[in-house]
Design a protein around this motif. Structure first.
Motif, PDB file in Angstrom:
ATOM      1  N   THR A  73       0.837  -1.193   0.000  1.00  0.00           N
ATOM      2  CA  THR A  73       0.000   0.000   0.000  1.00  0.00           C
ATOM      3  C   THR A  73       0.873   1.246   0.000  1.00  0.00           C
ATOM      4  N   GLN A 124      -0.298   8.798  -9.181  1.00  0.00           N
ATOM      5  CA  GLN A 124      -1.080   7.646  -8.744  1.00  0.00           C
ATOM      6  C   GLN A 124      -1.262   6.655  -9.887  1.00  0.00           C
ATOM      7  N   GLN A 125      -1.612   7.162 -11.055  1.00  0.00           N
ATOM      8  CA  GLN A 125      -1.820   6.294 -12.206  1.00  0.00           C
ATOM      9  C   GLN A 125      -0.521   5.616 -12.643  1.00  0.00           C
ATOM     10  N   GLN A 145       0.185   2.680  -9.994  1.00  0.00           N
ATOM     11  CA  GLN A 145      -0.841   1.728  -9.569  1.00  0.00           C
ATOM     12  C   GLN A 145      -0.623   0.299 -10.082  1.00  0.00           C
ATOM     13  N   LYS A 169       2.159  -1.234  -9.619  1.00  0.00           N
ATOM     14  CA  LYS A 169       3.054  -1.843  -8.635  1.00  0.00           C
ATOM     15  C   LYS A 169       2.518  -1.813  -7.206  1.00  0.00           C
ATOM     16  N   LYS A 209      -0.908  -0.612  -4.373  1.00  0.00           N
ATOM     17  CA  LYS A 209      -2.286  -0.190  -4.137  1.00  0.00           C
ATOM     18  C   LYS A 209      -2.193   1.252  -3.644  1.00  0.00           C
ATOM     19  N   VAL A 210      -2.485   2.196  -4.544  1.00  0.00           N
ATOM     20  CA  VAL A 210      -2.182   3.603  -4.290  1.00  0.00           C
ATOM     21  C   VAL A 210      -3.424   4.383  -3.855  1.00  0.00           C
ATOM     22  N   TYR A 211      -3.266   5.123  -2.777  1.00  0.00           N
ATOM     23  CA  TYR A 211      -4.328   5.979  -2.261  1.00  0.00           C
ATOM     24  C   TYR A 211      -3.850   7.430  -2.243  1.00  0.00           C
ATOM     25  N   THR A 212      -4.795   8.345  -2.318  1.00  0.00           N
ATOM     26  CA  THR A 212      -4.523   9.758  -2.081  1.00  0.00           C
ATOM     27  C   THR A 212      -5.605  10.294  -1.145  1.00  0.00           C
ATOM     28  N   THR A 240       1.407   1.469   5.917  1.00  0.00           N
ATOM     29  CA  THR A 240       1.539   1.917   4.529  1.00  0.00           C
ATOM     30  C   THR A 240       2.865   2.609   4.287  1.00  0.00           C
ATOM     31  N   THR A 273       8.587   8.252 -10.662  1.00  0.00           N
ATOM     32  CA  THR A 273       7.964   6.931 -10.526  1.00  0.00           C
ATOM     33  C   THR A 273       9.032   5.860 -10.317  1.00  0.00           C
ATOM     34  N   GLU A 309       9.413   3.548  -6.916  1.00  0.00           N
ATOM     35  CA  GLU A 309       9.327   2.088  -7.044  1.00  0.00           C
ATOM     36  C   GLU A 309      10.601   1.426  -6.539  1.00  0.00           C
TER      37      GLU A 309
END
Length: 238
Positions: free
Chosen positions: A3, A21-22, A25, A27, A29-32, A69, A220, A224
């Motif tokens: 996460t 985020q896009q 996603q 790799k 589970k991305v939240y904002t 997270t 990104t 990662e």
């Protein structure tokens, strides 16, 4: 899948992080989230503060049943992430900050808050004023700016991150700064890096402060790589 929570900067909103985020996603589970009084959320009666934003993070994690997270925080979001980790260390796997200002003093706060003048912004950069109005509707972007300036002044008088509490952060942390950032210096970023017991320092070449000018592919990749290396290390020692 790990996460990852993305935190926006001052005057920002969750929407400003959608491209990142896009990109991430596949790799994670991305939240904002939108901090209180941002992105159209109701303006709180209390002042903006790291305490308030830390509470926002905690409530968001609890609402989504996220026990732990990774966090990426841009600018003010990075400051909030580090403060949150001090309050709730067990909820944070790692932190990646970018363009986060650490050198808060009365003089620095005065300089930063002077730039947050809605009247001058409407006169000199009307397109930015329009962007802020759209970003924070139905709330008044001028109030968002005033409350942000007040928060900066408070940080100038009483920084939330200090030489006393930063060494308490045990989570893996990467502090990123652009080599052309005109708001955050390499010196202040290095100051925090030297105080943190488990930190890395990343200087991004040809990079200025505004998030929209940061090369998305490079950012990104760095996020990662950082999270993957920490996840691999954690699984190896378990």
């Amino acid at each position: 899948m790990d996460t990852l929570l993305l935190l926006h900067g001052a005057l920002g909103s969750a929407a400003t992080l959608v491209p990142l985020q896009q990109a991430l996603q596949a790799k994670f589970k991305v939240y904002t989230l939108d901090f209180s009084g941002h992105g159209g959320l109701a303006l709180p009666q209390e002042p903006y503060s790291m305490e308030l934003f830390s509470k926002d993070i905690l409530e968001f994690l609890d609402k989504h049943a996220i026990t732990q997270t990774h966090i990426f925080g841009y600018s003010m979001g990075g400051y909030a992430a580090l403060y949150f980790a001090l309050q709730h260390p067990g909820r944070v796997s790692s932190i990646f900050t970018l363009a986060t200002k650490f050198a808060w003093s009365p003089e620095a706060a005065e300089k930063e808050s002077k730039m947050l003048n809605p009247v001058k912004i409407e006169e000199k950069v009307p397109q930015f004023a329009k962007t802020l109005a759209e970003r924070h509707t139905p709330q008044d972007w001028k109030q968002v700016m005033h409350k942000t300036a007040e928060m900066m002044q408070h940080l100038g008088e009483a920084p939330a991150l200090t030489p006393e509490n930063l060494p308490q952060l045990q989570a893996p942390i990467r502090l990123g700064v652009g080599d052309r950032d005109n708001m955050v210096t390499l010196e202040e970023t290095n100051w925090a890096y030297e105080l943190l017991p488990n930190a890395e320092l990343l200087v991004l070449p040809d990079t200025r402060h505004p998030l929209e000018t940061v090369k998305l592919a490079r950012l990104t990749f760095e996020i990662e790589q950082f999270i993957s290396s920490k996840t691999l290390h954690a699984s190896t020692i378990q």
